[in-house]
Design a protein around this motif. Structure first.
Motif, PDB file in Angstrom:
ATOM      1  N   ARG A 107     -35.837 -55.205 -66.580  1.00  0.00           N
ATOM      2  CA  ARG A 107     -36.442 -55.956 -65.486  1.00  0.00           C
ATOM      3  C   ARG A 107     -37.653 -56.727 -66.005  1.00  0.00           C
ATOM      4  O   ARG A 107     -38.348 -56.250 -66.908  1.00  0.00           O
ATOM      5  CB  ARG A 107     -36.894 -55.014 -64.358  1.00  0.00           C
ATOM      6  CG  ARG A 107     -35.755 -54.482 -63.505  1.00  0.00           C
ATOM      7  CD  ARG A 107     -36.268 -53.569 -62.405  1.00  0.00           C
ATOM      8  NE  ARG A 107     -35.191 -53.141 -61.520  1.00  0.00           N
ATOM      9  CZ  ARG A 107     -35.353 -52.299 -60.501  1.00  0.00           C
ATOM     10  NH1 ARG A 107     -36.556 -51.803 -60.244  1.00  0.00           N
ATOM     11  NH2 ARG A 107     -34.339 -51.956 -59.739  1.00  0.00           N
ATOM     12  N   GLY A 154     -35.695 -50.678 -66.197  1.00  0.00           N
ATOM     13  CA  GLY A 154     -35.628 -50.601 -64.750  1.00  0.00           C
ATOM     14  C   GLY A 154     -36.147 -49.293 -64.196  1.00  0.00           C
ATOM     15  O   GLY A 154     -35.698 -48.226 -64.605  1.00  0.00           O
ATOM     16  N   VAL A 189     -41.142 -57.198 -58.941  1.00  0.00           N
ATOM     17  CA  VAL A 189     -40.006 -57.488 -59.817  1.00  0.00           C
ATOM     18  C   VAL A 189     -39.614 -58.948 -59.635  1.00  0.00           C
ATOM     19  O   VAL A 189     -39.275 -59.382 -58.536  1.00  0.00           O
ATOM     20  CB  VAL A 189     -38.816 -56.565 -59.492  1.00  0.00           C
ATOM     21  CG1 VAL A 189     -37.626 -56.917 -60.376  1.00  0.00           C
ATOM     22  CG2 VAL A 189     -39.207 -55.098 -59.681  1.00  0.00           C
ATOM     23  N   HIS A 210     -37.303 -60.464 -61.892  1.00  0.00           N
ATOM     24  CA  HIS A 210     -35.900 -60.596 -62.302  1.00  0.00           C
ATOM     25  C   HIS A 210     -35.347 -59.220 -62.624  1.00  0.00           C
ATOM     26  O   HIS A 210     -36.000 -58.414 -63.290  1.00  0.00           O
ATOM     27  CB  HIS A 210     -35.778 -61.507 -63.526  1.00  0.00           C
ATOM     28  CG  HIS A 210     -34.365 -61.855 -63.884  1.00  0.00           C
ATOM     29  ND1 HIS A 210     -33.562 -61.026 -64.636  1.00  0.00           N
ATOM     30  CD2 HIS A 210     -33.605 -62.953 -63.589  1.00  0.00           C
ATOM     31  CE1 HIS A 210     -32.374 -61.593 -64.791  1.00  0.00           C
ATOM     32  NE2 HIS A 210     -32.381 -62.764 -64.173  1.00  0.00           N
ATOM     33  N   ASP A 211     -34.143 -58.935 -62.118  1.00  0.00           N
ATOM     34  CA  ASP A 211     -33.490 -57.639 -62.308  1.00  0.00           C
ATOM     35  C   ASP A 211     -32.183 -57.862 -63.059  1.00  0.00           C
ATOM     36  O   ASP A 211     -31.238 -58.448 -62.529  1.00  0.00           O
ATOM     37  CB  ASP A 211     -33.223 -56.985 -60.952  1.00  0.00           C
ATOM     38  CG  ASP A 211     -32.744 -55.543 -61.082  1.00  0.00           C
ATOM     39  OD1 ASP A 211     -32.308 -55.157 -62.189  1.00  0.00           O
ATOM     40  OD2 ASP A 211     -32.819 -54.802 -60.090  1.00  0.00           O
ATOM     41  N   LYS A 247     -28.771 -56.727 -61.593  1.00  0.00           N
ATOM     42  CA  LYS A 247     -28.221 -57.488 -60.476  1.00  0.00           C
ATOM     43  C   LYS A 247     -27.881 -58.926 -60.872  1.00  0.00           C
ATOM     44  O   LYS A 247     -27.408 -59.702 -60.049  1.00  0.00           O
ATOM     45  CB  LYS A 247     -29.225 -57.507 -59.315  1.00  0.00           C
ATOM     46  CG  LYS A 247     -29.532 -56.140 -58.740  1.00  0.00           C
ATOM     47  CD  LYS A 247     -30.554 -56.244 -57.623  1.00  0.00           C
ATOM     48  CE  LYS A 247     -30.910 -54.873 -57.063  1.00  0.00           C
ATOM     49  NZ  LYS A 247     -31.935 -54.956 -55.993  1.00  0.00           N
ATOM     50  N   ALA A 307     -31.930 -47.494 -60.736  1.00  0.00           N
ATOM     51  CA  ALA A 307     -32.354 -48.853 -61.077  1.00  0.00           C
ATOM     52  C   ALA A 307     -31.649 -49.373 -62.319  1.00  0.00           C
ATOM     53  O   ALA A 307     -31.567 -50.587 -62.529  1.00  0.00           O
ATOM     54  CB  ALA A 307     -33.867 -48.888 -61.284  1.00  0.00           C
ATOM     55  N   GLN A 308     -31.132 -48.479 -63.151  1.00  0.00           N
ATOM     56  CA  GLN A 308     -30.485 -48.882 -64.393  1.00  0.00           C
ATOM     57  C   GLN A 308     -28.960 -48.813 -64.296  1.00  0.00           C
ATOM     58  O   GLN A 308     -28.273 -48.962 -65.305  1.00  0.00           O
ATOM     59  CB  GLN A 308     -30.991 -47.993 -65.533  1.00  0.00           C
ATOM     60  CG  GLN A 308     -32.491 -48.073 -65.735  1.00  0.00           C
ATOM     61  CD  GLN A 308     -32.994 -47.107 -66.790  1.00  0.00           C
ATOM     62  OE1 GLN A 308     -32.248 -46.675 -67.658  1.00  0.00           O
ATOM     63  NE2 GLN A 308     -34.276 -46.768 -66.732  1.00  0.00           N
ATOM     64  N   ALA A 359     -28.866 -50.625 -54.145  1.00  0.00           N
ATOM     65  CA  ALA A 359     -30.218 -50.782 -54.690  1.00  0.00           C
ATOM     66  C   ALA A 359     -31.230 -50.184 -53.730  1.00  0.00           C
ATOM     67  O   ALA A 359     -31.027 -50.172 -52.527  1.00  0.00           O
ATOM     68  CB  ALA A 359     -30.525 -52.257 -54.916  1.00  0.00           C
TER      69      ALA A 359
END
Length: 685
Positions: free
Chosen positions: A141, A213, A227, A229-230, A233, A297-298, A370
């Motif tokens: 992220r 993440g 955040v 940019h992820d 996703k 998150a990962q 998420a």
């Protein structure tokens, strides 16, 4: 009585029992080292059929993904034991560099890590074989500080961005910038490890940072970061990266049955993850110590995509894309033939024996959603933060007032008492009341350090991610000591210190005496020792790992190199400071070399030697922390480094306190021995 008898009697007037305590101490330390050697030898006598598998550790000894499941659930042993093998899975905090060094030295047979690192190692000449792609996703992220003014990717232009150079975070950042039409030249890149990047972002040193993440959760909850940019996703064709299982070619070629067994264990783990993804998340959280939110998150919803365990054309194409990135960014210079690097026969055999699709892969797949960042709005969080700071200042005010009153009281009392009672004692032996007040005076600075620490954390001026509260450090310290974690780590570290320190003392005193008593020896060794002394300690680490492996030897070697030169220099200095008149008299009476050393040089050099011993002991404690970052799984330095990787700075501070206390105690013991061994020095004072 002749003049010779007078000289001999004067030289021998020193109490030899006390003087020899110094050498008894050295011998005792050396004995500890030699006693520990058989233990190390036994540890080195590992079973001949141990399969050694390494992975990049994020602060624990649990391998994320399929390897972690296969080890935890016993699938590795299930398939390896019938072949007469047992798996030894080791996490490397040093990540790719440490794993590459272990592969090069033959300390590992298999590695499960990023395809980016696998290509890099192969390109640099490490002879490995690609056996499978075990993961295909992106857990990265890009987070930004709320105060940076960054609202979109285009706003990154001209901003300071922390990232880890030469690893997948760099590849992720380059692709994020490309999405915004930017390049590295458009930002101010700051090379830092992931924890350091996050800490620097929290303290305002950078505007943005690439993190794993979930690492940003606490700072996001505090309203400090968001955040931007992820990767999990984002577009999978652009941002998803392969994780690979590679084998040391010489080993994998001669042990294809072992490779097949490991791959079958991974296939069985894959079936479990696909059938019960929520169970996998809970298991990962429990074993890694990370919150469930961090694990989620990962992850991506499609576990079949995330855990391919294959060598399909798509996966090989992904590896080629990674390689092209490394070539374009000059991370590697030599291109790797991906097809030639790959050996698909063990995976084909594993699939055939386990099942074409893997048992259990038809089970239901539960999608993971998420996690929402926060229910409260950004404005609410800022207002709440301001209120917390005000409340913190009000709460800290009594502490500051009390500390100020104590400080003034001690200073005034010290001045008055010294004026009244100072004449009752000498500088070497002051009055008891003066000693008490002087001790309290010395505690003023530590007192204000604690007060500043308390104010900074209680008011929110510094995030507790960067600086934990005093109460959390104390509770962590108590917890680590009561559970025995720190006790075991401290014992291991002390043994390592004594081993490296003992060798350094013996070698340093020996070469120091030889160089001090012989001009020829001084000239012969001086240049080489001076050159080696200038080399930074951490510069030796890669070579020591290659030479000694990742076992105890490399750690002891680091401590030895750090401790050797203070002992050497001070021994030489002590010998050379010997009274020339005494030396001349000894030569006049033709005293043998041993008697010259024992009766003339040694009494003169002992005070300087003990100065070197004290300096070396302090440096040994510094070196042990660095040495225990070399793929260690124990020791106080390892515990601190692991905690830093996990952003658990309470353990870091608690570990530092333990080191400080242990170091002071050892220094006090050495000081007592020095007083006993050199009574004439105390009389001078």
């Amino acid at each position: 009585m002749t003049s010779q008898d007078t000289i001999t009697r004067g030289v021998r007037s020193v109490d030899w029992k006390r003087r020899m305590c110094a050498f008894l101490f050295v011998l005792a330390v050396a004995a500890t080292a030699f006693i520990a050697l058989p233990v190390q030898a036994k540890a080195a006598d590992a079973p001949t059929k141990t399969v050694r598998i390494g992975f990049p550790s994020s602060g624990n000894n649990f391998a994320s993904g399929l390897l972690g499941v296969a080890e935890t659930k016993g699938y590795l042993d299930e398939y390896l034991e019938p072949l007469g093998y047992k798996a030894e899975v080791t996490g490397f905090v040093g990540a790719a560099p440490a794993l590459h060094e272990a592969l090069s030295s033959g300390d590992l047979d298999y590695v499960d890590y990023a395809g980016f690192a696998g290509i890099l190692g192969k390109s640099k000449g490490i002879d490995t074989t690609l056996l499978a792609v075990t993961d295909f996703g992106s857990g990265w992220r890009l987070i930004v500080s709320k105060s940076s003014g960054i609202k979109s990717l285009k706003d990154l232009k001209g901003k300071k961005v922390a990232y880890m150079r030469g690893a997948t975070p760099q590849m992720y950042l380059v692709r994020v910038l490309a999405e915004a039409g930017l390049t590295f030249d458009d930002i101010v890149p700051v090379n830092a490890s992931l924890p350091d990047g996050l800490s620097t972002l929290a303290s305002g040193g950078v505007d943005a940072a690439v993190v794993s993440g979930g690492q940003e959760t606490q700072l996001a909850n505090e309203g400090l970061v968001k955040v931007l940019h992820d990767g999990a996703k984002a577009d999978s064709s652009t941002y998803f990266e392969p994780t690979v299982l590679i084998g040391r070619t010489a080993y994998a070629k001669d042990h294809q049955d072992v490779s097949v067994a490991i791959l079958k264990a991974l296939l069985k783990a894959r079936a479990d993850v696909i059938a019960d993804p929520e169970g996998f998340i809970k298991l990962s959280s429990e074993k890694s110590g990370n919150p469930i939110e961090v694990i989620k998150a990962q992850n991506v919803a499609d576990q079949k995509t995330l855990r391919p365990a294959s060598l399909s054309d798509d996966m090989l194409d992904a590896m080629k894309n990674v390689q092209q990135f490394e070539l374009d960014n000059k991370i590697i210079q030599s291109e790797v033939d991906i097809e030639a690097w790959t050996d698909s026969s063990p995976l084909k055999q594993a699939i055939e024996e386990f099942g074409s699709d893997g048992k259990g892969t038809d089970g239901s797949t539960l999608a993971t959603s998420a996690i929402a960042a926060s229910v409260a709005s950004p404005e609410d969080r800022v207002a709440r933060k301001q209120a917390e700071i005000i409340q913190g200042l009000i709460g800290a005010l009594p502490v500051v007032i009390v500390a100020a009153v104590i400080t003034v009281g001690i200073v005034v009392a010290r001045r008055n008492l010294r004026r009244r009672l100072g004449s009752n004692g000498s500088a070497a032996d002051p009055a008891p009341a003066v000693r008490i007040v002087d001790t309290l005076f010395a505690l003023i600075l530590p007192l204000w350090v604690l007060v500043t620490w308390h104010v900074a954390t209680s008011t929110g001026l510094l995030s507790t991610v960067v600086l934990p509260t005093i109460s959390s450090v104390v509770s962590t310290l108590v917890q680590q000591l009561t559970t025995g974690t720190f006790k075991g780590d401290l014992a291991i570290s002390v043994i390592r210190i004594l081993e490296g320190y003992a060798i350094a003392v013996v070698a340093g005193v020996f070469f120091g005496v030889v160089m001090g008593m012989s001009a020829s020896a001084h000239k012969f060794f001086s240049l080489a020792f001076k050159a080696v002394r200038q080399i930074p300690m951490m510069a030796w680490v890669p070579l020591l790992v290659i030479w000694f492996g990742i076992g105890e030897e490399s750690k002891v070697a680091v401590i030895f190199l750090a401790s050797f030169f203070p002992v050497l220099v001070n021994t030489v200095d002590g010998i050379e400071r010997c009274d020339p008149k005494l030396v001349e008299v000894g030569r006049m009476y033709r005293l043998p070399g041993w008697q010259m050393f024992r009766q003339i040089y040694l009494p003169s050099a002992l005070p300087s030697i003990f100065v070197g011993l004290k300096l070396a002991l302090g440096i040994a404690w510094m070196a042990v922390v660095g040495s225990e970052m070399i793929a260690a799984s124990s020791g106080i330095g390892f515990r601190i480094n692991d905690a830093r990787t996990l952003m658990d700075y309470s353990i870091v501070f608690a570990g530092i306190i333990v080191i400080a206390v242990a170091g002071v105690l050892m220094d006090m013991v050495l000081g007592v021995i020095a007083k006993i061994a050199t009574p004439w020095q105390q009389k001078k004072n």
